[in-house]
Design an enzyme around this catalytic site. Sequence first.
Site, PDB file in Angstrom:
ATOM      1  N   SER A 168      -6.697-107.936  47.104  1.00  0.00           N
ATOM      2  CA  SER A 168      -8.219-108.028  47.403  1.00  0.00           C
ATOM      3  C   SER A 168      -8.785-107.066  46.282  1.00  0.00           C
ATOM      4  CB  SER A 168      -8.586-107.644  48.951  1.00  0.00           C
ATOM      5  OG  SER A 168      -9.785-108.054  49.120  1.00  0.00           O
ATOM      6  N   ASP A 267      -8.774-118.852  51.928  1.00  0.00           N
ATOM      7  CA  ASP A 267      -9.422-117.647  51.575  1.00  0.00           C
ATOM      8  C   ASP A 267     -10.695-117.959  50.991  1.00  0.00           C
ATOM      9  OD1 ASP A 267     -10.040-115.203  50.885  1.00  0.00           O
ATOM     10  OD2 ASP A 267      -8.396-114.886  49.449  1.00  0.00           O
TER      11      ASP A 267
END
Length: 324
Positions: A168, A267
């Site tokens: 991330s 995602d």
Amino acid sequence: MDSTTSPTNKEITMEIPDFFRLYNDGTIERLQNSPIVPPMLDDPAADGVSSKDVVISHDPSISARLYLPKIDHDHHNNNKLLPILVYFHGGGFYFESAFNQIYHTYFNLFVSKVHVLVVSVEYRLAPETPVPAAYDDCWEALKWVATNTDPWLINHGDFNRVFIGGDSAGGNIVHHIAMRAGAEALPGDVKVFGAILSHPFFLSSKPIGSEPVEGYEHTMPFATWDLVCPSAPGGYDNPMINPLANGVSGLATLGCSKILVCVAQKDSLRDRGVWYYDAVKKSGWQGELQLFEVEDEDHVFYAVNPESENAMKMHQRFADFLLQ
């Protein structure tokens, strides 16, 4: 400061629902932080993995948690050195920690299965310390690895196989550290051999792929960037958050020999990872580039549930990248 309960008689001046609140008196609540846990030597619950905390810098405050797999007698005598993975945790640049339960549990399991030496970096968080401080902290941590005399690294680390990795926001950091490694030498002529960008956090002012056109700039990634780097020139097209801001050709200078980009099908940042992979592919960069996608999973699923079947697939993919 952090608060564990909602203050009374205060007004929220900024909020990322379910994640972050800033109050008018400066109080900050990080709503998703998992508990901080201590390191442990020869952890019996992790097949003898050892962990310890080290201070990299007092000013600014940078530290790390090191993980070392159980070293058997034959392995040590044969002088089989371990790849070194310098890891940058996720959390949108504003929450999570290298010392928290999620990452500690994950690396205990990961290191027990994939015999590498991990340096999990604790960098300063926004908004108290806005981006780009995190990049500088992580670069200093990588320099520390290259120069340091820590006995775990000296006795067991293979400095010809130094990797950087992160998820991330940490995946974003990996990109910037790799770019810096292409422009600036590390101490001792240490090179970054490979880089893992897992579910990386990137943006641009215009949507791509399946990203929504309606209300695009009102989604959580944009609120995050507004929080962690409010004065970034160019806003959502600043090169810190948009690695294609200056075109793909600049990616040709990435300072490593191979790159693994990981994405998850469910995602919301999935298309950004593929976007980055395609851009590096078109850039003229001369290294080995790989893309790995896991179906039916969401953002950084493998750290949240490290013993799941699909997490085991991630472990194996990382092992193939780090050990081959």
